[in-house]
Design a protein around this motif. Sequence first.
Motif, PDB file in Angstrom:
ATOM      1  N   ALA A  25     -74.009 -71.723 -16.803  1.00 41.33           N
ATOM      2  CA  ALA A  25     -74.858 -70.582 -16.445  1.00 41.33           C
ATOM      3  C   ALA A  25     -75.820 -70.981 -15.328  1.00 41.33           C
ATOM      4  O   ALA A  25     -76.116 -70.176 -14.435  1.00 41.33           O
ATOM      5  N   ASN A  26     -76.300 -72.207 -15.356  1.00 43.42           N
ATOM      6  CA  ASN A  26     -77.212 -72.722 -14.331  1.00 43.42           C
ATOM      7  C   ASN A  26     -76.603 -72.620 -12.938  1.00 43.42           C
ATOM      8  O   ASN A  26     -77.308 -72.373 -11.967  1.00 43.42           O
ATOM      9  N   ARG A  27     -75.294 -72.801 -12.853  1.00 43.35           N
ATOM     10  CA  ARG A  27     -74.602 -72.760 -11.550  1.00 43.35           C
ATOM     11  C   ARG A  27     -74.577 -71.364 -10.942  1.00 43.35           C
ATOM     12  O   ARG A  27     -74.328 -71.212  -9.753  1.00 43.35           O
ATOM     13  N   ASP A  28     -74.838 -70.349 -11.769  1.00 41.87           N
ATOM     14  CA  ASP A  28     -74.743 -68.963 -11.304  1.00 41.87           C
ATOM     15  C   ASP A  28     -76.083 -68.361 -10.893  1.00 41.87           C
ATOM     16  O   ASP A  28     -76.154 -67.158 -10.644  1.00 41.87           O
ATOM     17  N   VAL A  29     -77.129 -69.177 -10.845  1.00 40.31           N
ATOM     18  CA  VAL A  29     -78.451 -68.658 -10.486  1.00 40.31           C
ATOM     19  C   VAL A  29     -79.035 -69.464  -9.325  1.00 40.31           C
ATOM     20  O   VAL A  29     -78.544 -70.546  -9.005  1.00 40.31           O
ATOM     21  N   THR A  30     -80.080 -68.903  -8.725  1.00 40.13           N
ATOM     22  CA  THR A  30     -80.748 -69.607  -7.637  1.00 40.13           C
ATOM     23  C   THR A  30     -81.494 -70.822  -8.185  1.00 40.13           C
ATOM     24  O   THR A  30     -81.788 -70.908  -9.388  1.00 40.13           O
ATOM     25  N   GLU A  31     -81.811 -71.735  -7.298  1.00 37.95           N
ATOM     26  CA  GLU A  31     -82.429 -73.003  -7.710  1.00 37.95           C
ATOM     27  C   GLU A  31     -83.728 -72.802  -8.485  1.00 37.95           C
ATOM     28  O   GLU A  31     -83.997 -73.504  -9.463  1.00 37.95           O
ATOM     29  N   ASP A  32     -84.527 -71.817  -8.094  1.00 36.23           N
ATOM     30  CA  ASP A  32     -85.803 -71.591  -8.790  1.00 36.23           C
ATOM     31  C   ASP A  32     -85.606 -71.016 -10.196  1.00 36.23           C
ATOM     32  O   ASP A  32     -86.529 -71.046 -11.006  1.00 36.23           O
ATOM     33  N   GLU A  33     -84.426 -70.508 -10.485  1.00 32.01           N
ATOM     34  CA  GLU A  33     -84.122 -69.970 -11.815  1.00 32.01           C
ATOM     35  C   GLU A  33     -83.435 -70.992 -12.708  1.00 32.01           C
ATOM     36  O   GLU A  33     -83.279 -70.773 -13.897  1.00 32.01           O
ATOM     37  N   MET A  34     -83.019 -72.115 -12.134  1.00 34.21           N
ATOM     38  CA  MET A  34     -82.325 -73.134 -12.918  1.00 34.21           C
ATOM     39  C   MET A  34     -83.284 -73.827 -13.879  1.00 34.21           C
ATOM     40  O   MET A  34     -84.483 -73.918 -13.619  1.00 34.21           O
ATOM     41  N   ILE A  35     -82.716 -74.311 -14.961  1.00 34.37           N
ATOM     42  CA  ILE A  35     -83.476 -75.132 -15.896  1.00 34.37           C
ATOM     43  C   ILE A  35     -83.028 -76.575 -15.678  1.00 34.37           C
ATOM     44  O   ILE A  35     -81.861 -76.839 -15.373  1.00 34.37           O
ATOM     45  N   SER A  36     -83.960 -77.485 -15.805  1.00 36.90           N
ATOM     46  CA  SER A  36     -83.659 -78.895 -15.573  1.00 36.90           C
ATOM     47  C   SER A  36     -82.760 -79.453 -16.673  1.00 36.90           C
ATOM     48  O   SER A  36     -82.648 -78.875 -17.762  1.00 36.90           O
ATOM     49  N   ASP A  37     -82.152 -80.585 -16.372  1.00 38.69           N
ATOM     50  CA  ASP A  37     -81.335 -81.258 -17.389  1.00 38.69           C
ATOM     51  C   ASP A  37     -82.178 -81.592 -18.614  1.00 38.69           C
ATOM     52  O   ASP A  37     -81.708 -81.445 -19.745  1.00 38.69           O
ATOM     53  N   SER A  38     -83.423 -82.000 -18.386  1.00 43.99           N
ATOM     54  CA  SER A  38     -84.286 -82.319 -19.535  1.00 43.99           C
ATOM     55  C   SER A  38     -84.624 -81.049 -20.320  1.00 43.99           C
ATOM     56  O   SER A  38     -84.752 -81.095 -21.545  1.00 43.99           O
ATOM     57  N   GLY A  39     -84.726 -79.915 -19.633  1.00 46.54           N
ATOM     58  CA  GLY A  39     -84.958 -78.644 -20.315  1.00 46.54           C
ATOM     59  C   GLY A  39     -83.773 -78.260 -21.189  1.00 46.54           C
ATOM     60  O   GLY A  39     -83.947 -77.752 -22.302  1.00 46.54           O
ATOM     61  N   ILE A  40     -82.574 -78.523 -20.683  1.00 46.80           N
ATOM     62  CA  ILE A  40     -81.368 -78.256 -21.470  1.00 46.80           C
ATOM     63  C   ILE A  40     -81.357 -79.147 -22.709  1.00 46.80           C
ATOM     64  O   ILE A  40     -81.081 -78.686 -23.816  1.00 46.80           O
ATOM     65  N   GLU A  41     -81.691 -80.405 -22.526  1.00 49.69           N
ATOM     66  CA  GLU A  41     -81.721 -81.348 -23.645  1.00 49.69           C
ATOM     67  C   GLU A  41     -82.769 -80.927 -24.682  1.00 49.69           C
ATOM     68  O   GLU A  41     -82.542 -81.058 -25.884  1.00 49.69           O
ATOM     69  N   GLU A  42     -83.904 -80.402 -24.219  1.00 47.18           N
ATOM     70  CA  GLU A  42     -84.944 -79.940 -25.143  1.00 47.18           C
ATOM     71  C   GLU A  42     -84.444 -78.777 -26.007  1.00 47.18           C
ATOM     72  O   GLU A  42     -84.774 -78.697 -27.190  1.00 47.18           O
ATOM     73  N   ILE A  43     -83.673 -77.886 -25.417  1.00 47.28           N
ATOM     74  CA  ILE A  43     -83.115 -76.769 -26.182  1.00 47.28           C
ATOM     75  C   ILE A  43     -82.168 -77.305 -27.256  1.00 47.28           C
ATOM     76  O   ILE A  43     -82.230 -76.891 -28.416  1.00 47.28           O
ATOM     77  N   ALA A  44     -81.298 -78.228 -26.873  1.00 49.31           N
ATOM     78  CA  ALA A  44     -80.372 -78.821 -27.853  1.00 49.31           C
ATOM     79  C   ALA A  44     -81.150 -79.564 -28.936  1.00 49.31           C
ATOM     80  O   ALA A  44     -80.814 -79.470 -30.123  1.00 49.31           O
ATOM     81  N   ASP A  45     -82.205 -80.280 -28.536  1.00 49.69           N
ATOM     82  CA  ASP A  45     -83.052 -80.992 -29.510  1.00 49.69           C
ATOM     83  C   ASP A  45     -83.663 -80.013 -30.505  1.00 49.69           C
ATOM     84  O   ASP A  45     -83.718 -80.293 -31.703  1.00 49.69           O
TER      85      ASP A  45
END
Length: 88
Positions: A25-45
């Motif tokens: 999903a990150n690939r389908d949005v502009t850079e300012d709308e992307m979530i960082s890899d650490s943000g993704i990891e926080e969601i999984a955590d």
Amino acid sequence: MKIIKRDGREVDYDRSKIVTAISKANRDVTEDEMISDSGIEEIADYIESRNRKRMLVEDIQDIIEQKLMAEGKFSLAKAYIIYRYERE
């Protein structure tokens, strides 16, 4: 943790599926709308921290959407929702 799929099957939890789905999903949005890899990891955590023996796949997806919106990543949440429904 066990995950209850849409068809009722029970499978082992796989963290990489969460990371992959949000990353796609990150690939389908502009850079300012992307979530960082650490943000993704926080969601999984966060999902893992709930210490549930079983979860519905839909409940996990709802949590992901809520977390993305809480971060102000509305376009990303929309892209994730679209990805979610295409998979359904």
